[in-house]
Design an enzyme around this catalytic site. Structure first.
Site, PDB file in Angstrom:
ATOM      1  N   LYS A   1     -71.686  29.111   9.142  1.00 61.95           N
ATOM      2  CA  LYS A   1     -72.096  28.530   7.633  1.00 61.95           C
ATOM      3  C   LYS A   1     -72.099  29.767   6.753  1.00 61.95           C
ATOM      4  CE  LYS A   1     -76.424  26.614   6.920  1.00 61.95           C
ATOM      5  NZ  LYS A   1     -77.162  27.379   5.848  1.00 61.95           N
ATOM      6  N   SER A   2     -72.810  30.728   7.294  1.00 60.55           N
ATOM      7  CA  SER A   2     -73.007  31.777   6.296  1.00 60.55           C
ATOM      8  C   SER A   2     -71.777  32.622   5.902  1.00 60.55           C
ATOM      9  CB  SER A   2     -73.851  33.013   7.272  1.00 60.55           C
ATOM     10  OG  SER A   2     -75.070  32.505   7.406  1.00 60.55           O
TER      11      SER A   2
ATOM     12  N   ARG B   1     -69.451  32.560   2.278  1.00 56.71           N
ATOM     13  CA  ARG B   1     -69.191  34.010   1.774  1.00 56.71           C
ATOM     14  C   ARG B   1     -67.565  33.828   1.564  1.00 56.71           C
ATOM     15  NH1 ARG B   1     -73.901  34.183   4.136  1.00 56.71           N
ATOM     16  NH2 ARG B   1     -75.387  35.964   3.649  1.00 56.71           N
TER      17      ARG B   1
ATOM     18  N   GLY C   1     -79.933  26.989  -0.109  1.00 53.96           N
ATOM     19  CA  GLY C   1     -80.296  28.345  -0.275  1.00 53.96           C
ATOM     20  C   GLY C   1     -79.424  29.344  -0.551  1.00 53.96           C
TER      21      GLY C   1
ATOM     22  N   GLN D   1     -80.041  36.685   2.118  1.00 54.01           N
ATOM     23  CA  GLN D   1     -79.660  36.000   0.743  1.00 54.01           C
ATOM     24  C   GLN D   1     -80.280  36.967  -0.508  1.00 54.01           C
ATOM     25  OE1 GLN D   1     -81.429  32.172   0.889  1.00 54.01           O
ATOM     26  NE2 GLN D   1     -79.917  31.441   2.592  1.00 54.01           N
TER      27      GLN D   1
ATOM     28  N   ASP E   1     -83.071  31.171  11.961  1.00 57.58           N
ATOM     29  CA  ASP E   1     -82.723  29.722  11.899  1.00 57.58           C
ATOM     30  C   ASP E   1     -83.075  29.263  13.268  1.00 57.58           C
ATOM     31  OD1 ASP E   1     -82.149  30.266   9.173  1.00 57.58           O
ATOM     32  OD2 ASP E   1     -80.232  30.378   9.510  1.00 57.58           O
TER      33      ASP E   1
ATOM     34  N   ARG F   1     -90.902  25.144   8.383  1.00 57.97           N
ATOM     35  CA  ARG F   1     -90.491  25.118   9.697  1.00 57.97           C
ATOM     36  C   ARG F   1     -91.909  25.280  10.425  1.00 57.97           C
ATOM     37  NH1 ARG F   1     -84.271  27.071   8.979  1.00 57.97           N
ATOM     38  NH2 ARG F   1     -83.476  25.106   8.127  1.00 57.97           N
TER      39      ARG F   1
HETATM   40  O1  SPQ Z   1     -78.812  28.483   2.905  1.00 59.78           O
HETATM   41  P1  SPQ Z   1     -80.134  27.972   3.420  1.00 59.78           P
HETATM   42  O2  SPQ Z   1     -80.212  26.781   2.989  1.00 59.78           O
HETATM   43  O3  SPQ Z   1     -81.048  29.120   3.159  1.00 59.78           O
HETATM   44  O4  SPQ Z   1     -79.962  27.924   5.157  1.00 59.78           O
HETATM   45  C1  SPQ Z   1     -80.647  28.475   6.215  1.00 59.78           C
HETATM   46  C2  SPQ Z   1     -80.565  27.373   7.550  1.00 59.78           C
HETATM   47  O5  SPQ Z   1     -81.310  27.091   8.355  1.00 59.78           O
HETATM   48  O6  SPQ Z   1     -79.296  26.929   7.594  1.00 59.78           O
HETATM   49  C3  SPQ Z   1     -82.193  28.725   6.065  1.00 59.78           C
HETATM   50  F1  SPQ Z   1     -82.700  27.749   5.738  1.00 59.78           F
HETATM   51  O7  SPQ Z   1     -79.928  29.800   6.702  1.00 59.78           O
HETATM   52  C4  SPQ Z   1     -79.987  31.019   6.056  1.00 59.78           C
HETATM   53  C5  SPQ Z   1     -80.893  31.893   6.679  1.00 59.78           C
HETATM   54  O8  SPQ Z   1     -82.278  31.404   6.940  1.00 59.78           O
HETATM   55  C6  SPQ Z   1     -78.708  31.434   5.672  1.00 59.78           C
HETATM   56  C7  SPQ Z   1     -78.525  33.008   5.424  1.00 59.78           C
HETATM   57  C8  SPQ Z   1     -77.318  33.572   4.810  1.00 59.78           C
HETATM   58  O9  SPQ Z   1     -76.237  32.786   4.987  1.00 59.78           O
HETATM   59  O10 SPQ Z   1     -77.437  34.577   4.256  1.00 59.78           O
HETATM   60  C9  SPQ Z   1     -79.739  33.599   5.381  1.00 59.78           C
HETATM   61  C10 SPQ Z   1     -80.934  33.110   6.042  1.00 59.78           C
HETATM   62  O11 SPQ Z   1     -81.560  33.125   4.841  1.00 59.78           O
HETATM   63  P2  SPQ Z   1     -82.669  34.440   4.165  1.00 59.78           P
HETATM   64  O12 SPQ Z   1     -83.676  33.860   3.435  1.00 59.78           O
HETATM   65  O13 SPQ Z   1     -83.367  35.040   5.392  1.00 59.78           O
HETATM   66  O14 SPQ Z   1     -81.646  35.510   3.958  1.00 59.78           O
END
Ligand code: SPQ
Length: 425
Positions: free
Chosen positions: A19-20, A24, A91, A166, A312, A343
């Site tokens: 997903k990440s 990107r 997010g 993020q 996650d 969570r």
């Molecule tokens: O995109 P989203 O909603 O924040 O998704 C989550 C997930 O569980 O799928 C978090 F709820 O993943 C984030 C992860 O926790 C995805 C991510 C990224 O792609 O950069 C980074 C993580 O969040 P963070 O806040 O630690 O940067």
């Protein structure tokens, strides 16, 4: 969604794309020159939200059955959207796109669903404002909807209070448009896909321990991105293979970037049978096949710098802990409170309902494992990771489980229930 206990899981599975990295690939492709070709893109709701946001910013994106083609507009080619951008439940979309919008000479309004409108955005508003962007939380509560007016940015050296990819990525993306160098220092290293991928697209990015730096950039260049399988999705099958007696599963083509592989270390620390096979590199990311089999697990303490590399996966690690002998302690994970659901609370509610001894903590949870879990009615709280974690718990419990709102798995893994059912023999 109804889930009954299952017999042994056997065979091979290939989980969907990361997903990440999928997010990107669209974002970086959109601001590059030329076409970016993405294969094994995750067709989950979150990544589709990213596509629709960039389409509203004037980028042509073709979503064909075997690949995504992003026809990049270059660093300065995005256009002011007529409509509000909708990041849905994502997010990653909300925070990363904010970094790009901070560098655009127009105003954009960005919002998302009920969950997104509760997630903290001050963590990006503050550094992006320091760089010179004008970002307003429309309800003045530090959350979306955000109104972002970009402009002339200056590089900063920013010490982030949280280890968050993020936050780091939003600042680095704004740094592409800023004058001078931009640096982000994190308390612990978060996932580094932005740094690795932006370098591949032609940006000058360097990383040293917990500090990432970027220089302003005139041009990025479209790339071919072969997205590896998502270790966060693989985690559910790793757990199912470990927990269900008689199981043996091979999970193929999984990204094992060291900033994401904490779950593998925890499985080993808990005594799980896990073999990493066929290690290789794909699109600059380490990839492997993962073989697991049913194991007698014991408790572990999970804390400190490993937390960002498995943040996650904590809901499914909590499920493993419920079946392991001894007391598992998870701490330093207060970030769990600001995900799609809180969570800490939602894992506690679900595991308690199934008969597990679990005590929530301000920054984690304490789980005394080893009790036989029983089926229950579980609220997913519209959180995909909660739904998938409890689907696995249900497979290894006694009696039937109902997962309310189970369709939220579409956020990151649309075929999840079918894939799980397909491994049962
Ligand atoms: O995109 P989203 O909603 O924040 O998704 C989550 C997930 O569980 O799928 C978090 F709820 O993943 C984030 C992860 O926790 C995805 C991510 C990224 O792609 O950069 C980074 C993580 O969040 P963070 O806040 O630690 O940067």
């Amino acid at each position: 969604m109804q889930i009954k206990p299952t017999g042994p899981l056997k065979g091979e599975i290939t989980v969907p794309g990361d997903k990440s990295i999928s997010h990107r690939s669209i974002m970086f492709g959109a601001i590059s020159e030329g076409t970016t070709e993405v294969t094994n893109f995750l067709q989950g709701a979150d990544c589709l939200s990213t596509i629709s946001c960039f389409q509203r910013l004037g980028v042509s994106i073709e979503n064909t059955p075997d690949k995504i083609l992003v026809h990049g507009k270059g660093m300065r080619g995005l256009t002011a959207p007529v409509q509000t951008l909708d990041a849905g439940n994502s997010g990653t979309t909300t925070r990363l796109i904010s970094g790009i919008l901070a560098g655009q000479p127009f105003t954009t309004t960005l919002t998302g669903d009920a969950s997104i409108q509760k997630r903290p955005m001050k963590r990006i508003m503050e550094p992006l404002s320091l760089m010179g962007a004008d970002i307003v939380s429309e309800k003045n509560n530090g959350c979306a909807p955000l109104r972002i007016t970009g402009g002339k940015l200056a590089g900063i050296r920013y010490t982030s209070p949280v280890a968050s990819a993020q936050v780091k990525s939003a600042i680095l993306l704004a740094g592409l448009y800023a004058e001078g160098k931009t640096q982000v220092i994190e308390p612990a290293l978060s996932r580094n896909h932005t740094e690795l991928m932006l370098k591949g697209f032609g940006a000058t990015v360097t990383s040293e321990q917990n500090t990432a730096s970027i220089l302003p950039c005139e041009q990025l260049y479209g790339q071919k991105v072969a997205v590896p399988g998502d270790i966060s999705s693989a985690a559910y099958f790793l757990a199912a293979g470990l927990l269900i007696p008689g199981s043996e599963l091979l999970i193929k083509n999984v990204g094992i970037n060291p900033t994401r592989d904490g779950i593998l270390k925890v499985i080993r620390a808990m005594g799980g049978n896990l073999t990493i096979l066929n290690e290789r590199t794909s699109a600059g990311e380490p990839v492997a096949d993962l073989l697991v089999s049913h194991s007698s697990l014991h408790a572990a303490t999970i804390e400190g710098d490993i937390i960002p590399s498995l943040i996650d996966e904590i809901p499914i690690i909590a499920v493993l802990a419920a079946f392991a002998q001894g007391v598992t302690i998870i701490r330093d994970a207060a970030e769990l409170k600001v995900k799609e659901s809180d969570r800490i609370q939602t894992v506690t509610a679900g595991l308690s309902a199934m008969g597990c001894d679990i005590t929530p903590q301000p920054d984690g949870m304490i789980i005394t494992g080893g009790r036989q879990l029983h089926g229950a009615v579980i609220d997913s709280f519209a959180d995909h990771r909660i739904a998938m974690s409890f689907a696995v718990a249900a497979c290894a419990a006694q009696g039937e489980t109902t997962i309310q709102g189970g369709e939220c798995v579409n956020i990151s893994y649309p075929g999840f229930y079918a894939d799980l059912a397909g491994l049962s023999h």
